[in-house]
Design a protein around this motif. Structure first.
Motif, PDB file in Angstrom:
ATOM      1  N   PHE A  31       0.853  -1.191   0.000  1.00 13.77           N
ATOM      2  CA  PHE A  31       0.000   0.000   0.000  1.00 13.77           C
ATOM      3  C   PHE A  31       0.890   1.242   0.000  1.00 13.77           C
ATOM      4  O   PHE A  31       1.802   1.358   0.815  1.00 13.77           O
ATOM      5  CB  PHE A  31      -0.881  -0.033   1.254  1.00 13.77           C
ATOM      6  N   GLY A  32       0.630   2.147  -0.939  1.00 14.47           N
ATOM      7  CA  GLY A  32       1.447   3.339  -1.069  1.00 14.47           C
ATOM      8  C   GLY A  32       2.423   3.301  -2.218  1.00 14.47           C
ATOM      9  O   GLY A  32       3.034   4.318  -2.541  1.00 14.47           O
ATOM     10  N   ASN A  38      -3.028   1.449  -4.461  1.00 16.30           N
ATOM     11  CA  ASN A  38      -3.858   2.017  -3.393  1.00 16.30           C
ATOM     12  C   ASN A  38      -5.333   1.712  -3.617  1.00 16.30           C
ATOM     13  O   ASN A  38      -6.052   1.307  -2.699  1.00 16.30           O
ATOM     14  CB  ASN A  38      -3.649   3.524  -3.304  1.00 16.30           C
ATOM     15  N   ALA A  65      -2.011   7.269   0.207  1.00 17.93           N
ATOM     16  CA  ALA A  65      -2.417   6.126   1.030  1.00 17.93           C
ATOM     17  C   ALA A  65      -2.733   6.569   2.457  1.00 17.93           C
ATOM     18  O   ALA A  65      -3.709   6.111   3.053  1.00 17.93           O
ATOM     19  CB  ALA A  65      -1.318   5.066   1.033  1.00 17.93           C
TER      20      ALA A  65
END
Length: 301
Positions: A31-32, A38, A65
């Motif tokens: 994530f990110g 995302n 995120a």
């Protein structure tokens, strides 16, 4: 359980589940990393069977995120501690000033690639004090954004890649009140000696699965899930990634990420979890079990 002797008490039992309970964490890693990832992570948690995610703080889409997490305080997340960079067009570096962590950088002053050679080079030269500097920078950046993680895990370095890095991370987790994802057997044995819950069964990284017949493989894994605590590290991304349009996919795992998202959000996945009586949890329960003063987790203890 990878051929080793099972502990007398499963980690799932330490968390309060009965001995025959089948307990599963479905954690969305990366994530990110970019906008499409995302989107896929949020969709897989809000509309699918995923239960949590892990944030790569140094990455280009980490600010987005973190905004998504602030708007969704019910989503539990960990910090995907990041010492490598596999992208070319969307590079990221350490959060620390480069002059503070020179042993973490290659000859061109960049983070190493997570190839076998790159990981070996990083792990052969990384100074533990500089690893700590960078890990603290990533953890503190999340706190400064007003967010509270549940756990620490590692991007492309299983259990940190070295015993001393894993021990350092466990000590940081004790300091910050977090858990740690530990899945290789040497680390699991060490954590069990401290009475800490870790996965009981074989850990699944979705990049290890063949794309052909992947949905059927996932379904079989759910039907055959053993008693105890299991974890899947999955890597979903949204349609921009799947189509290869825009910045979407940055690391060559387009098919992995598309098929992960498709299965995690499918009615079949939700029905299998229900029908098989699988209890899907996140790291909050494990965090509670890890979070008390733990001088015994100082490095070298």
């Amino acid at each position: 359980m990878d051929g080793h002797a099972a502990p007398r008490v499963r980690s799932s039992e330490l968390l309060g589940f009965p001995p025959d309970a089948r307990v599963l964490i479905v954690n969305c890693d990366d994530f990110g990393m970019d906008d499409a990832i995302n989107a896929g992570v949020i969709e897989s948690i809000e509309e699918g069977i995923a239960s949590s995610c892990s944030l790569m703080v140094p990455c280009p889409a980490a600010p987005q995120a973190m905004r998504l997490l602030r708007g969704r305080p019910g989503i539990p997340f960990g910090i995907h501690l990041t010492l490598v960079c596999e992208t070319v067009g969307h590079r990221w570096g350490p959060l620390s000033a480069r002059e503070e962590v020179p042993s973490l950088l290659d000859g061109s002053g960049e983070l190493f690639a997570p190839t076998p050679a790159g990981r070996a080079a990083l792990l052969s030269r990384a100074r533990l004090d500089e690893v700590e500097t960078e890990f603290r920078a990533q953890i503190d950046a999340v706190a400064e954004a007003g967010l509270t993680p549940t756990h620490l895990d590692f991007h492309c370095l299983a259990d940190g890649g070295r015993d001393d890095i894993l021990d350092l991370t466990a000590a940081l987790a004790a300091e910050y009140g977090l858990a740690v994802r530990v899945w290789l057997e040497p680390g699991r044995r060490r954590m069990r000696r401290h009475g800490l819950p870790v996965v009981d069964n074989a850990f699944l990284d979705s990049f290890s699965l063949d794309l052909d017949g992947k949905a059927a493989r996932y379904a079989r894994l759910l039907r055959d899930l053993p008693a105890g605590l299991s974890e899947w590290a999955v890597h979903p991304a949204g349609h921009a990634c799947a189509g290869g349009d825009g910045p979407g996919e940055t690391d060559g795992g387009r098919g992995v990420r598309r098929t992960d998202r498709d299965f995690l959000t499918s009615p079949e996945a939700r029905e299998l979890v229900r029908r098989e009586n699988i209890v899907v949890i996140d790291y909050r329960a494990i965090q509670r079990a890890w979070s008390w003063p733990r001088d015994d987790l100082l490095p070298g203890r």
